[in-house]
Design a protein around this motif. Structure first.
Motif, PDB file in Angstrom:
ATOM      1  N   SER A 117     -85.285  69.446 -23.973  1.00 19.81           N
ATOM      2  CA  SER A 117     -85.179  69.991 -25.321  1.00 19.81           C
ATOM      3  C   SER A 117     -86.468  70.698 -25.738  1.00 19.81           C
ATOM      4  CB  SER A 117     -84.838  68.871 -26.305  1.00 19.81           C
ATOM      5  OG  SER A 117     -84.767  69.365 -27.621  1.00 19.81           O
ATOM      6  N   LEU A 118     -87.599  70.043 -25.523  1.00 19.15           N
ATOM      7  CA  LEU A 118     -88.879  70.628 -25.915  1.00 19.15           C
ATOM      8  C   LEU A 118     -89.221  71.855 -25.068  1.00 19.15           C
ATOM      9  CD1 LEU A 118     -91.511  70.605 -27.527  1.00 19.15           C
ATOM     10  CD2 LEU A 118     -92.408  68.929 -25.900  1.00 19.15           C
ATOM     11  N   ASN A 119     -89.032  71.747 -23.750  1.00 18.43           N
ATOM     12  CA  ASN A 119     -89.368  72.877 -22.872  1.00 18.43           C
ATOM     13  C   ASN A 119     -88.478  74.086 -23.156  1.00 18.43           C
ATOM     14  OD1 ASN A 119     -91.394  71.501 -21.510  1.00 18.43           O
ATOM     15  ND2 ASN A 119     -89.988  70.650 -20.001  1.00 18.43           N
ATOM     16  N   ALA A 120     -87.220  73.860 -23.466  1.00 19.03           N
ATOM     17  CA  ALA A 120     -86.328  74.974 -23.788  1.00 19.03           C
ATOM     18  C   ALA A 120     -86.774  75.668 -25.062  1.00 19.03           C
ATOM     19  CB  ALA A 120     -84.896  74.465 -23.937  1.00 19.03           C
ATOM     20  N   ALA A 121     -87.163  74.890 -26.072  1.00 19.29           N
ATOM     21  CA  ALA A 121     -87.622  75.488 -27.329  1.00 19.29           C
ATOM     22  C   ALA A 121     -88.917  76.264 -27.137  1.00 19.29           C
ATOM     23  CB  ALA A 121     -87.806  74.396 -28.383  1.00 19.29           C
ATOM     24  N   ALA A 124     -81.367  73.458 -39.182  1.00 19.60           N
ATOM     25  CA  ALA A 124     -82.176  74.037 -40.256  1.00 19.60           C
ATOM     26  C   ALA A 124     -83.607  74.285 -39.792  1.00 19.60           C
ATOM     27  CB  ALA A 124     -82.156  73.110 -41.474  1.00 19.60           C
ATOM     28  N   ASN A 125     -84.156  73.380 -38.990  1.00 20.29           N
ATOM     29  CA  ASN A 125     -85.512  73.578 -38.471  1.00 20.29           C
ATOM     30  C   ASN A 125     -85.583  74.794 -37.551  1.00 20.29           C
ATOM     31  OD1 ASN A 125     -86.368  71.310 -39.843  1.00 20.29           O
ATOM     32  ND2 ASN A 125     -86.155  69.963 -38.076  1.00 20.29           N
ATOM     33  N   VAL A 126     -84.593  74.928 -36.672  1.00 22.57           N
ATOM     34  CA  VAL A 126     -84.550  76.090 -35.784  1.00 22.57           C
ATOM     35  C   VAL A 126     -84.385  77.376 -36.593  1.00 22.57           C
ATOM     36  CG1 VAL A 126     -83.221  77.220 -33.955  1.00 22.57           C
ATOM     37  CG2 VAL A 126     -83.695  74.773 -33.818  1.00 22.57           C
ATOM     38  N   THR A 127     -83.540  77.330 -37.610  1.00 21.42           N
ATOM     39  CA  THR A 127     -83.326  78.507 -38.463  1.00 21.42           C
ATOM     40  C   THR A 127     -84.606  78.898 -39.184  1.00 21.42           C
ATOM     41  OG1 THR A 127     -81.019  77.835 -38.799  1.00 21.42           O
ATOM     42  CG2 THR A 127     -81.930  79.438 -40.336  1.00 21.42           C
ATOM     43  N   THR A 128     -85.333  77.908 -39.683  1.00 20.70           N
ATOM     44  CA  THR A 128     -86.597  78.197 -40.368  1.00 20.70           C
ATOM     45  C   THR A 128     -87.604  78.829 -39.413  1.00 20.70           C
ATOM     46  OG1 THR A 128     -86.186  76.247 -41.746  1.00 20.70           O
ATOM     47  CG2 THR A 128     -88.373  77.220 -41.857  1.00 20.70           C
ATOM     48  N   PHE A 129     -87.647  78.340 -38.185  1.00 22.33           N
ATOM     49  CA  PHE A 129     -88.545  78.934 -37.194  1.00 22.33           C
ATOM     50  C   PHE A 129     -88.176  80.386 -36.913  1.00 22.33           C
ATOM     51  CE2 PHE A 129     -89.191  79.991 -32.695  1.00 22.33           C
ATOM     52  CZ  PHE A 129     -90.572  79.978 -32.644  1.00 22.33           C
TER      53      PHE A 129
END
Length: 277
Positions: free
Chosen positions: A167-171, A58-63
């Motif tokens: 995870s953070l670097n990929a995002a 949901a967080n990724v979708t919101t972004f």
């Protein structure tokens, strides 16, 4: 040598010279144990575990919804930046709680200002970084990076695959790819700041205040916004949630009956370190 004249077999490699290397004594399997320390999970427990993944989806979708509105000029970047700033301040006070101190506020404010200044300075460079790359390639790369973000994200489970750095670097890399498709460097700056809030600061706060009502509220917001964007994307998102929150927990609980771990004398020795010995 006659078998009757051989010394009795012992579980000691150096005393069994009369036996073949692959010899197995009948007592060897007496120490066999099946499903030792096995814990079985209920559907409700599996459902709650899957809800952590649903929260991050949901967080990724919101972004991605924020990117869509910036990409289509549906919302001004100033409006998004203002709301992101207010949300970040509120989240900061929720996270610190009673441990709030003036000195910590000053130090954290300096860090935030430095991030904003450097982000604003380098946003023109990041905005033009992938001008020569096609939009289809950018979107495909972003999808792959956000998928890696979800795979390596820390959901509170101790596992070898968990890597906060990956995870953070990929995002962030995926966010930079998307920022290069926006109309101006200021749009790119706003998107990258939102990405920092969602992927760097957000998980820290979510790990402390995560709850099922919060998850339902986030999903409801995604449903509402996706309905306004595309009915196809709305149903795709709904199917993903059903798969993650219902089908996967059901399959996990159903397959527990087939679990069959065996332990015995063939296992590696574990040295217990006792203090004072």
């Amino acid at each position: 040598m006659d078998r009757n004249q051989r010394k009795p077999w012992k579980k000691n490699l150096y005393e069994n010279s009369d036996y073949e290397d692959n010899y197995t004594d009948p007592s060897f399997l007496q120490e066999l144990k099946t499903n030792q320390n096995l814990r079985t999970y209920t559907f409700y427990e599996a459902f709650l575990g899957a809800s952590r993944l649903s929260q991050q989806i949901a967080n990724v979708t919101t972004f991605l919804i924020v990117f869509y509105y910036l990409y289509t000029e549906g919302v001004s970047p100033q409006n998004i930046l203002g709301k992101a700033s207010v949300g970040t301040i509120i989240g900061y006070f929720i996270y610190t709680g009673r441990n709030l101190r003036l000195s910590s506020i000053i130090e954290d404010s300096k860090t935030a200002i430095a991030v904003l200044v450097f982000g604003y300075i380098f946003s023109p460079l990041l905005h033009t970084l992938t001008d020569s790359v096609s939009t289809d390639t950018i979107f495909s790369t972003t999808f792959l990076m956000l998928a890696l973000h979800l795979i390596f994200f820390d959901y509170g489970v101790s596992a070898a695959i968990v890597s906060k750095a990956i995870s953070l670097n990929a995002a962030i890399f995926g966010s930079i790819c998307l920022a290069s498709r926006l109309s101006s460097s200021f749009h790119a700056f706003v998107l990258l700041e939102v990405a920092a809030v969602y992927f760097a600061l957000g998980p820290i706060l979510a790990a402390r205040i995560f709850s099922f009502p919060l998850l339902l509220a986030t999903i409801a917001v995604c449903f509402y916004l996706l309905l306004k964007i595309s009915l196809t994307i709305f149903w795709t998102y709904s199917c993903v949630l059903v798969f993650v929150n219902l089908f996967c927990p059901f399959l996990f609980v159903r397959l527990q009956r087939h679990k069959n771990n065996i332990n015995g004398p063939w296992d590696e020795a574990i040295v217990n370190d006792f203090c004072g010995t």
